[in-house]
Motif scaffolding. Sequence first.
Motif, PDB file in Angstrom:
ATOM      1  N   LEU A 302       0.842  -1.197   0.000  1.00 44.76           N
ATOM      2  CA  LEU A 302       0.000   0.000   0.000  1.00 44.76           C
ATOM      3  C   LEU A 302       0.879   1.249   0.000  1.00 44.76           C
ATOM      4  CD1 LEU A 302      -2.948   1.004   0.145  1.00 44.76           C
ATOM      5  CD2 LEU A 302      -2.667   1.149   2.628  1.00 44.76           C
ATOM      6  N   MET A 303       0.653   2.119  -0.973  1.00 48.76           N
ATOM      7  CA  MET A 303       1.435   3.338  -1.088  1.00 48.76           C
ATOM      8  C   MET A 303       0.514   4.520  -1.369  1.00 48.76           C
ATOM      9  SD  MET A 303       3.007   2.862  -4.938  1.00 48.76           S
ATOM     10  CE  MET A 303       3.288   4.604  -5.224  1.00 48.76           C
ATOM     11  N   ILE A 304       0.979   5.702  -1.044  1.00 46.82           N
ATOM     12  CA  ILE A 304       0.246   6.920  -1.376  1.00 46.82           C
ATOM     13  C   ILE A 304       0.860   7.487  -2.647  1.00 46.82           C
ATOM     14  CG2 ILE A 304      -0.530   9.176  -0.579  1.00 46.82           C
ATOM     15  CD1 ILE A 304      -1.476   6.816   1.131  1.00 46.82           C
ATOM     16  N   ALA A 305       0.016   7.752  -3.617  1.00 46.95           N
ATOM     17  CA  ALA A 305       0.531   8.225  -4.906  1.00 46.95           C
ATOM     18  C   ALA A 305      -0.359   9.337  -5.457  1.00 46.95           C
ATOM     19  CB  ALA A 305       0.604   7.075  -5.903  1.00 46.95           C
ATOM     20  N   PRO A 306       0.225  10.275  -6.207  1.00 53.47           N
ATOM     21  CA  PRO A 306      -0.554  11.345  -6.834  1.00 53.47           C
ATOM     22  C   PRO A 306      -1.047  10.925  -8.224  1.00 53.47           C
ATOM     23  CG  PRO A 306       1.791  11.823  -7.040  1.00 53.47           C
ATOM     24  CD  PRO A 306       1.682  10.498  -6.360  1.00 53.47           C
ATOM     25  N   TYR A 349       2.300  17.828 -17.644  1.00 55.54           N
ATOM     26  CA  TYR A 349       1.995  18.128 -16.243  1.00 55.54           C
ATOM     27  C   TYR A 349       1.411  16.927 -15.505  1.00 55.54           C
ATOM     28  CZ  TYR A 349       0.550  20.557 -12.038  1.00 55.54           C
ATOM     29  OH  TYR A 349       0.416  20.933 -10.723  1.00 55.54           O
ATOM     30  N   TYR A 350       0.444  16.251 -16.111  1.00 56.23           N
ATOM     31  CA  TYR A 350      -0.300  15.224 -15.383  1.00 56.23           C
ATOM     32  C   TYR A 350       0.229  13.808 -15.556  1.00 56.23           C
ATOM     33  CZ  TYR A 350      -3.757  18.834 -14.445  1.00 56.23           C
ATOM     34  OH  TYR A 350      -4.381  19.970 -13.996  1.00 56.23           O
ATOM     35  N   CYS A 351       1.213  13.608 -16.417  1.00 51.35           N
ATOM     36  CA  CYS A 351       1.785  12.268 -16.585  1.00 51.35           C
ATOM     37  C   CYS A 351       3.175  12.166 -15.962  1.00 51.35           C
ATOM     38  CB  CYS A 351       1.841  11.898 -18.064  1.00 51.35           C
ATOM     39  SG  CYS A 351       0.212  11.666 -18.808  1.00 51.35           S
ATOM     40  N   LYS A 352       3.451  13.049 -15.014  1.00 49.85           N
ATOM     41  CA  LYS A 352       4.757  13.080 -14.377  1.00 49.85           C
ATOM     42  C   LYS A 352       4.969  11.879 -13.463  1.00 49.85           C
ATOM     43  CE  LYS A 352       8.626  15.148 -13.014  1.00 49.85           C
ATOM     44  NZ  LYS A 352       9.759  15.386 -13.916  1.00 49.85           N
ATOM     45  N   PHE A 353       3.918  11.386 -12.822  1.00 46.20           N
ATOM     46  CA  PHE A 353       4.075  10.358 -11.796  1.00 46.20           C
ATOM     47  C   PHE A 353       3.538   8.992 -12.244  1.00 46.20           C
ATOM     48  CE2 PHE A 353       4.016  14.483  -9.694  1.00 46.20           C
ATOM     49  CZ  PHE A 353       5.172  14.402  -8.934  1.00 46.20           C
ATOM     50  N   LEU A 354       2.234   8.864 -12.469  1.00 46.25           N
ATOM     51  CA  LEU A 354       1.645   7.577 -12.878  1.00 46.25           C
ATOM     52  C   LEU A 354       0.874   7.791 -14.173  1.00 46.25           C
ATOM     53  CD1 LEU A 354       0.333   6.331  -9.401  1.00 46.25           C
ATOM     54  CD2 LEU A 354       2.358   5.529 -10.608  1.00 46.25           C
ATOM     55  N   PRO A 355       1.563   7.786 -15.302  1.00 49.91           N
ATOM     56  CA  PRO A 355       0.892   8.082 -16.575  1.00 49.91           C
ATOM     57  C   PRO A 355      -0.244   7.121 -16.915  1.00 49.91           C
ATOM     58  CG  PRO A 355       3.117   7.247 -16.936  1.00 49.91           C
ATOM     59  CD  PRO A 355       3.002   7.544 -15.488  1.00 49.91           C
ATOM     60  N   PHE A 399      -1.090  12.123 -33.142  1.00 51.59           N
ATOM     61  CA  PHE A 399      -1.561  12.738 -31.905  1.00 51.59           C
ATOM     62  C   PHE A 399      -0.625  12.316 -30.780  1.00 51.59           C
ATOM     63  CE2 PHE A 399      -5.364  12.812 -34.510  1.00 51.59           C
ATOM     64  CZ  PHE A 399      -5.930  14.054 -34.213  1.00 51.59           C
ATOM     65  N   VAL A 400      -0.204  13.268 -29.967  1.00 53.45           N
ATOM     66  CA  VAL A 400       0.812  12.977 -28.958  1.00 53.45           C
ATOM     67  C   VAL A 400       0.321  11.968 -27.919  1.00 53.45           C
ATOM     68  CG1 VAL A 400       2.056  15.137 -29.215  1.00 53.45           C
ATOM     69  CG2 VAL A 400       0.132  15.015 -27.623  1.00 53.45           C
ATOM     70  N   HIS A 401      -0.987  11.903 -27.680  1.00 51.60           N
ATOM     71  CA  HIS A 401      -1.484  10.977 -26.656  1.00 51.60           C
ATOM     72  C   HIS A 401      -1.572   9.547 -27.157  1.00 51.60           C
ATOM     73  CE1 HIS A 401      -5.220  11.580 -28.905  1.00 51.60           C
ATOM     74  NE2 HIS A 401      -5.715  10.524 -28.275  1.00 51.60           N
ATOM     75  N   TRP A 402      -1.386   9.334 -28.446  1.00 49.13           N
ATOM     76  CA  TRP A 402      -1.467   7.962 -28.994  1.00 49.13           C
ATOM     77  C   TRP A 402      -0.345   7.068 -28.502  1.00 49.13           C
ATOM     78  CZ3 TRP A 402      -3.269   8.587 -34.814  1.00 49.13           C
ATOM     79  CH2 TRP A 402      -4.649   8.839 -34.803  1.00 49.13           C
ATOM     80  N   LYS A 403       0.730   7.670 -27.997  1.00 56.85           N
ATOM     81  CA  LYS A 403       1.802   6.842 -27.437  1.00 56.85           C
ATOM     82  C   LYS A 403       1.396   6.243 -26.081  1.00 56.85           C
ATOM     83  CE  LYS A 403       4.112  10.861 -25.353  1.00 56.85           C
ATOM     84  NZ  LYS A 403       5.326  11.700 -25.381  1.00 56.85           N
ATOM     85  N   LEU A 404       0.309   6.800 -25.492  1.00 59.36           N
ATOM     86  CA  LEU A 404      -0.211   6.283 -24.240  1.00 59.36           C
ATOM     87  C   LEU A 404      -1.446   5.403 -24.449  1.00 59.36           C
ATOM     88  CD1 LEU A 404       0.102   9.571 -22.142  1.00 59.36           C
ATOM     89  CD2 LEU A 404       1.556   7.560 -21.970  1.00 59.36           C
ATOM     90  N   VAL A 405      -2.380   5.884 -25.249  1.00 63.86           N
ATOM     91  CA  VAL A 405      -3.605   5.129 -25.583  1.00 63.86           C
ATOM     92  C   VAL A 405      -3.936   5.369 -27.043  1.00 63.86           C
ATOM     93  CG1 VAL A 405      -6.064   4.819 -25.102  1.00 63.86           C
ATOM     94  CG2 VAL A 405      -4.496   5.338 -23.222  1.00 63.86           C
ATOM     95  N   HIS A 406      -3.774   4.330 -27.849  1.00 64.17           N
ATOM     96  CA  HIS A 406      -4.083   4.470 -29.286  1.00 64.17           C
ATOM     97  C   HIS A 406      -5.521   4.077 -29.553  1.00 64.17           C
ATOM     98  CE1 HIS A 406      -4.011   0.120 -29.952  1.00 64.17           C
ATOM     99  NE2 HIS A 406      -2.886   0.078 -29.245  1.00 64.17           N
TER     100      HIS A 406
END
Length: 407
Positions: A302-306, A349-355, A399-406
């Motif tokens: 169990l961990m605390i994560a942003p 900004y928002y994919c810095k920790f847990l993309p 699209f730049v987000h396609w590297k995360l979800v195509h």
Amino acid sequence: MIDYYETKSQPISKVMVLKAYHKVKENKGSGGIDNMTWDELDKNLSKNLYKLWNRLTSGSYFPSAVKEVEIKKKDGGIRKLGIPTILDRIAQQVVRAHLEPKVDPLFHENSYGYRLKKSCHQALTQANHNCNYYDWAIDLDIKGFFDNIDHDLLLKAVGHYCKDKWVLMYIKRWLRAGIHQRNGMELERLTGTPQGGVISPLLANIYLHVVFDKWMQINFPDKPFERFADDVVVHCKTEKQAKFVLKSIQKRMEACKLTLHPVKTKLINLTGITKNVYPRMFDYLGYTFKPLWSKTKKGFHLMIAPVMSVKSRSSVLEKLRDLHIHKMRCKIEDIAEKLNPILRGVINYYCKFLPNETRHLWYLVNQRLLKWVNWQKGLSKKAGVDWLRTKWKVNPNLFVHWKLVHP
């Protein structure tokens, strides 16, 4: 020959004004109540800057009232900004450039907002570290902070760190400049420093440095915190500690003529044991800090994560919705050119920790692109998905987000 370092009764040189002009222009921004634009200023730049310098150095400079502008907050409320005129912003930058090097090195290491070489991600990283070592957190919300700063206490704090009388004189004038409201009426300001001014963030940091940071360092040196402007999180080991620290902070704020928001200020039980019911998560700088199970070699831990907060995700989707992507009559490459700067900013900004925790957002973005395909090509949903996947296979970086979800 022009002497750019010439001064008069106040030690302000022409080069100080010129540097301030270039700094303010980098940030652009709209004009104030005089409706002067950057183009109008630049047409007679030498004359305008000389006139400003002459008034600053002679002590005859008095700022105009700030222009009231309302913007939407993520929680649905309204934030009122006070926009100075362009020349007033340049004057503020002159003072800020002189004052900031004196006070910034004295600020607490865990103060991150609007500081040299400090960032939101540094504050978030520190908060993430502390949340995994301390079971309890205090999420502080100062009610109407920028509107309720006491002028006398602020000037006393500034005067403690800077003895230059001309700095105090102009800060006092900016604090007392009126507010030109949207209905045309001018309101006298008795407290606060308007958000929107160049020097306001620095003044806010000086105030909270004295009111909170130094006070915490003296009274609770073993209780770490992160502060980004007026967004503050304090960490404690136990429920008893958290209650005592919060009560002490409330008294300190009241003594300094500030108030903690009775609803938004909360005790957060991240991983502590208690009979009482407390929230298990909190929002900070657009992220939600909450307990998550992480798989390790020894099993689950169990961990605390942003992760990206629900409010932030809704804000991004609202911005995309306002673009009406499905109604655009153009090539998909043109849509990519328009969307990618927005999406890249979100990723940075928002994919810095847990993309991976942003996958649902990118799925919804792809759904909007699919809706465009259905409208533009007249295809069924399945055929539209196939068309998008073909585009992805041909150009996976469209699209730049396609590297995360195509698609």
